[in-house]
Write an enzyme that holds these catalytic residues in place. Structure first.
Site, PDB file in Angstrom:
ATOM      1  N   HIS B  97       0.861  -1.180   0.000  1.00 19.36           N
ATOM      2  CA  HIS B  97       0.000   0.000   0.000  1.00 19.36           C
ATOM      3  C   HIS B  97       0.901   1.234   0.000  1.00 19.36           C
ATOM      4  O   HIS B  97       1.358   1.661   1.059  1.00 19.36           O
ATOM      5  CB  HIS B  97      -0.915   0.007   1.229  1.00 19.36           C
ATOM      6  CG  HIS B  97      -1.942  -1.076   1.218  1.00 19.36           C
ATOM      7  ND1 HIS B  97      -3.039  -1.024   0.386  1.00 19.36           N
ATOM      8  CD2 HIS B  97      -2.044  -2.231   1.904  1.00 19.36           C
ATOM      9  CE1 HIS B  97      -3.771  -2.118   0.579  1.00 19.36           C
ATOM     10  NE2 HIS B  97      -3.196  -2.861   1.495  1.00 19.36           N
ATOM     11  N   HIS B 107      -1.051  -6.752  -4.893  1.00 23.76           N
ATOM     12  CA  HIS B 107      -1.117  -7.972  -4.102  1.00 23.76           C
ATOM     13  C   HIS B 107      -0.664  -9.121  -4.996  1.00 23.76           C
ATOM     14  O   HIS B 107      -0.992  -9.171  -6.177  1.00 23.76           O
ATOM     15  CB  HIS B 107      -2.570  -8.180  -3.655  1.00 23.76           C
ATOM     16  CG  HIS B 107      -2.906  -9.583  -3.310  1.00 23.76           C
ATOM     17  ND1 HIS B 107      -3.568 -10.424  -4.189  1.00 23.76           N
ATOM     18  CD2 HIS B 107      -2.643 -10.313  -2.213  1.00 23.76           C
ATOM     19  CE1 HIS B 107      -3.710 -11.609  -3.623  1.00 23.76           C
ATOM     20  NE2 HIS B 107      -3.168 -11.567  -2.424  1.00 23.76           N
ATOM     21  N   HIS B 177     -21.636  -6.093  -4.258  1.00 24.42           N
ATOM     22  CA  HIS B 177     -22.551  -5.073  -3.731  1.00 24.42           C
ATOM     23  C   HIS B 177     -22.329  -3.710  -4.369  1.00 24.42           C
ATOM     24  O   HIS B 177     -23.183  -2.844  -4.309  1.00 24.42           O
ATOM     25  CB  HIS B 177     -22.451  -4.981  -2.209  1.00 24.42           C
ATOM     26  CG  HIS B 177     -21.093  -4.558  -1.710  1.00 24.42           C
ATOM     27  ND1 HIS B 177     -19.988  -5.379  -1.764  1.00 24.42           N
ATOM     28  CD2 HIS B 177     -20.654  -3.396  -1.161  1.00 24.42           C
ATOM     29  CE1 HIS B 177     -18.951  -4.747  -1.255  1.00 24.42           C
ATOM     30  NE2 HIS B 177     -19.319  -3.538  -0.883  1.00 24.42           N
ATOM     31  N   ARG B 262      -3.426 -16.921  12.469  1.00 30.10           N
ATOM     32  CA  ARG B 262      -2.745 -15.789  13.100  1.00 30.10           C
ATOM     33  C   ARG B 262      -3.310 -14.490  12.523  1.00 30.10           C
ATOM     34  O   ARG B 262      -3.058 -14.149  11.373  1.00 30.10           O
ATOM     35  CB  ARG B 262      -1.244 -15.911  12.823  1.00 30.10           C
ATOM     36  CG  ARG B 262      -0.418 -14.887  13.570  1.00 30.10           C
ATOM     37  CD  ARG B 262       1.066 -15.133  13.381  1.00 30.10           C
ATOM     38  NE  ARG B 262       1.819 -14.037  13.969  1.00 30.10           N
ATOM     39  CZ  ARG B 262       2.188 -12.938  13.319  1.00 30.10           C
ATOM     40  NH1 ARG B 262       1.877 -12.775  12.057  1.00 30.10           N
ATOM     41  NH2 ARG B 262       2.861 -11.989  13.940  1.00 30.10           N
TER      42      ARG B 262
END
Lengths: 316, 316
Positions: B97, B107, B177, B262
């Site tokens: 980022h 990514h 959405h 984790r």
């Protein structure tokens, strides 16, 4: 529209305005901005949003009254006979994300589902709702006050009502993956019908009033608390967990998104600014550590022993 | 540990280091901080995190090699005969980022699942992975370059491989959405076995190299682009949608949380700072509007007509 839903519409609309006025009282300059919207299936709503206020970085009050042709499956699990019925849903939801890290975030919601009987007799209905508090720098006396208001709202409707709805709230606002409560809870209920329609409507009206009686004095007390970068950063990181809850677990959010509802209204609850990161660096600070070790655990906030217990912890 | 998984472990570890070095080259002061961790079921990993860099506000490179006693149901849908088998999972995941809103977030991920046959013959295995780009202020030439690198990585393994994995990526990184892609895609694959083990391992190695060949020149070109408050705020609001995708849809995230993995490693992918709010106020700005109307649509980025088409749009 049945006469029940007309009544609920009127009462809920009034309650929404009461909440708006109570929150705006802390804003010398900013006002809620309203956006009216329509639902594809019929009906609509009014979203009120206040941004970048002096007290509230974000506050939202949503009123909606929508109609649907078919009750969603999720809603009829305990009422299979209502499968496929048309319905009305009326709701008010409130969220506040204060700027000052010492003022807790909060959320409240009331909703009514009405299913007019297709034979015109005996309409079915139920209510849902509740309120919960998410402090980042909690004060024990505020938590006790908050739950005392919740208890008072329930008391006249049955002795077991508060414990039941309080436990329901703790169960609901739980982040499984972090094994942590989202906040210090409050009350939560769904599928609720007390003696009759007007008793239940009275109760949810009480719920909103109890919410204001719980929240406003806390805002009043903490809004001038001095804060610095450390508290703000901790608040932002903690808000990340608020977002995690809403996007991973909150049934209202997920249901809204799945049914392709109005995204801006559904996400009204999300904080305006949020961080993600490791909280380890706060572990040497007492308040930040105790938030996790003491406050974000489901517990009986009205237990008289609590204050002594907590004082002992503080002097350790 | 089978000899296949030994090989994968060695190759993946080396690839993780290559990525770390490529990203660190843009940081005069900051370095990745490593945290080793152990998996309850056996094995463990190394999380490397760089925060508040000059170029990268957050960058993470996770290496993990864990063992499990029972393949998760989700993993055996297409391989029912492997139900209940012990397995090994080796993976590298990368997220970046950048601080500058003109440098896209990205990514990448590669993973290996190996199931040693209980009779000691013919171990089963498959690979997954891919990479995708999430620009907030995209440049068409960067998008074309990115997909050209993806296509080149796939080319020698079959003519249909890039179109198939590109389409898979578009399908995966889609916010239902919002009816919007998360970014401009790239490639995505799961359950992949090419001719044999070493061909597939070669391919995923290529995938990581193509990722760097795609991403680094874009960082190089855009990292000194001037930005102001408007671009930063837009980036923060857009990052909110990145979070929405990861918490609502990303199977890796949801699987990790459900299996109580984790949390810090699972949430490594989340942006360090994020906003939520209405993007309407950006609608009069061309780049912000075109991000939604042009770039966040699944399209053929290698179509030669694209550049002309886009130039026409720009001069409108």
């Amino acid at each position: 529209m049945t006469s029940n839903s007309e009544t609920v519409h009127r009462v809920f609309e009034k309650l929404a305005v009461e909440v708006v006025q109570a929150l705006e009282a802390y804003e010398p300059d900013e006002r809620f901005q309203s956006t009216a919207w329509e639902h594809t299936g019929g009906g609509g709503g009014l979203s009120r949003l206040l941004l970048d206020g002096q007290c509230f970085e974000k506050a939202g009050v949503n009123f909606s009254h929508v109609r649907g042709t078919t009750l969603p499956t999720a809603a009829v699990e305990t009422r299979p006979q209502l499968q496929g019925q048309p319905f009305e849903a009326i709701g008010v939801s409130v969220v506040a994300h204060p700027l000052n890290p010492y003022v807790p975030a909060t959320h409240a919601n009331i909703r009514f589902i009405g299913v007019p009987d297709h034979k015109g007799i005996l309409p079915s209905f139920w209510f849902g709702g509740g309120f919960d508090l998410t402090p980042y720098y909690p004060f024990l006396e505020d938590c006790v006050h908050w739950h005392a208001c919740a208890e008072a709202a329930c008391r006249t409707y049955g002795k077991d009502l508060y414990p039941r709805l309080k436990e329901w709230c703790d169960r609901y606002f739980y982040l499984r993956h972090r094994q942590e409560q989202r906040g210090i809870g409050g009350i939560f209920f769904d599928d609720l019908v007390l003696e009759d329609f007007s008793t239940t409507l009275d109760f949810v009206t009480n719920v909103v009033h109890a919410f204001l009686e719980g929240y406003i004095p806390i805002v009043e007390k903490r809004r001038s608390h001095v804060w610095e970068k450390r508290q703000r950063e901790f608040q932002l990181l903690r808000r990340g967990r608020y977002v995690e809850f809403n996007l991973l677990y909150d049934r209202g959010t997920l249901f809204g998104l799945q049914s392709l509802g109005r995204v801006d209204s559904i996400f009204m609850s999300l904080p305006p600014m949020t961080g993600w990161g490791n909280l380890d660096r706060y572990r040497d600070y007492v308040p930040e550590r105790e938030l996790g070790t003491f406050f974000l655990k489901a517990r009986d906030w009205l237990d008289p022993a609590l204050k002594d217990l907590y004082r002992k912890q503080e002097t350790k």
